[in-house]
Design a protein around this motif. Structure first.
Motif, PDB file in Angstrom:
ATOM      1  N   LYS A 138      26.848  64.836  34.993  1.00 28.16           N
ATOM      2  CA  LYS A 138      26.532  64.143  36.246  1.00 28.16           C
ATOM      3  C   LYS A 138      25.035  64.170  36.546  1.00 28.16           C
ATOM      4  N   LYS A 139      24.425  65.344  36.390  1.00 30.33           N
ATOM      5  CA  LYS A 139      22.991  65.471  36.664  1.00 30.33           C
ATOM      6  C   LYS A 139      22.173  64.643  35.686  1.00 30.33           C
ATOM      7  N   GLU A 150      22.345  60.978  36.664  1.00 25.82           N
ATOM      8  CA  GLU A 150      21.520  60.707  37.850  1.00 25.82           C
ATOM      9  C   GLU A 150      20.034  60.692  37.505  1.00 25.82           C
ATOM     10  N   GLU A 177      17.325  57.105  37.172  1.00 20.37           N
ATOM     11  CA  GLU A 177      16.109  56.917  37.975  1.00 20.37           C
ATOM     12  C   GLU A 177      14.826  57.069  37.165  1.00 20.37           C
ATOM     13  N   TYR A 221      23.515  57.845  28.285  1.00 22.21           N
ATOM     14  CA  TYR A 221      22.686  57.934  29.491  1.00 22.21           C
ATOM     15  C   TYR A 221      21.611  56.838  29.553  1.00 22.21           C
TER      16      TYR A 221
END
Length: 290
Positions: A181-182, A185, A189, A209
């Motif tokens: 999850k990290k 995220e 970005e 990713y």
């Protein structure tokens, strides 16, 4: 030369087992694996309940490593082999090892993972099977499936410990899902999504990713001067800040490119036994925090 080496080891193995009146005696709690990260996965689920025989030692390459007769004998003593799936070492040696081992269960830890496929690629003196990229353990998302497969196999070997192993699995999955999850995220970005690496060992990390992996190798070979110039152009185009080099490879070409584009050369080891620490380190380098 590689064929000759394989033939020699095969003849030695034939000699070892033809001289024995029966198959090697099984060690009830011994299992075999191909690469060091698998030992970490086993221990996260089963603790020290199993003796883990690792075929490819520290510094060895899954592309070129050849097992010793002693290692083959240890496979024969194992009750199960957990293959990571599709690495050249397994493609070359698995049939010989399993034939010599007699009664042994084989589990494919890449089962259920959406594999990255492309044109059949030569790496030195071997080809990636059917164009499949074998580096499934390079992504937290893929490792979630790997450890689920591993858990199913281990429970089959020791059903009486299922409850304990399930608790360990759930704890490990919680950590993996948090890292997944990290990572999603952070990279969603990220301003820079491209990185350069000598051997394309982070394919699944890049795929999962949204990153762009640019390998320095050209079809498994050292890049020519013309290709080096092309890579420098690609690095400048994508504003590459990081050039990764695995500890198993020579740093020279990576350093030449990095100097030209003012990037940092970072040595990584995707085959590190401490998979979690290595994975976090690679991700931190990619997001520019390490």
């Amino acid at each position: 030369m590689r064929f000759v080496n394989i033939l020699i080891v095969s003849v030695l193995m034939f000699g070892i087992y033809s001289c024995q009146p029966k198959q090697a005696k099984k060690v009830e709690n011994q299992i075999s694996v191909s690469i060091l990260p698998q030992k970490y996965f086993v221990e996260r689920i089963a603790g020290n309940d199993f003796q883990v025989n690792i075929l490819i030692p520290p510094g060895g390459s899954p592309a070129t490593y050849e097992p010793t007769p002693m290692q083959m004998e240890q496979v024969a003593k194992s009750v199960a082999y957990f293959k990571i799936g599709h690495i050249p070492f397994e493609n070359t040696w698995m049939n010989n090892m399993i034939e010599a081992a007699g009664e042994i269960k084989v589990y494919n830890l890449s089962k259920g993972i959406e594999l990255v496929r492309g044109p059949e690629v030569q790496h030195g003196d071997h080809f990636h099977e059917g164009g499949i990229d074998p580096h499934t353990w390079s992504s937290p998302k893929a490792v979630i499936q790997i450890v689920k497969n591993l858990y199913a196999g281990i429970v089959e070997l020791a059903p009486e410990k299922k409850e304990t192993y399930k608790k360990n699995l759930d704890q490990f999955l919680s950590e993996l899902e948090m890292l997944d999850k990290k990572s999603a995220e952070v990279f969603a970005e990220a301003e820079h999504k491209s990185f350069m690496i000598f051997h394309p060992a982070l394919t699944y990390l890049a795929r999962d990713y949204g990153l762009n992996q640019i390998p320095i190798e050209l079809h498994g070979k050292e890049p020519s001067p013309a290709h080096m110039q092309h890579l420098i152009g690609e690095a400048e185009k994508h504003d590459i800040k990081v050039v990764f080099i695995q500890k198993q490879f020579n740093k020279e070409n990576a350093e030449v490119i990095a100097k030209e584009i003012k990037a940092e050369v970072i040595q990584i080891d995707p085959l590190n036994e401490d998979w979690m620490a290595e994975m976090k380190s690679i991700i931190n380098h990619l997001k520019g925090e390490a």
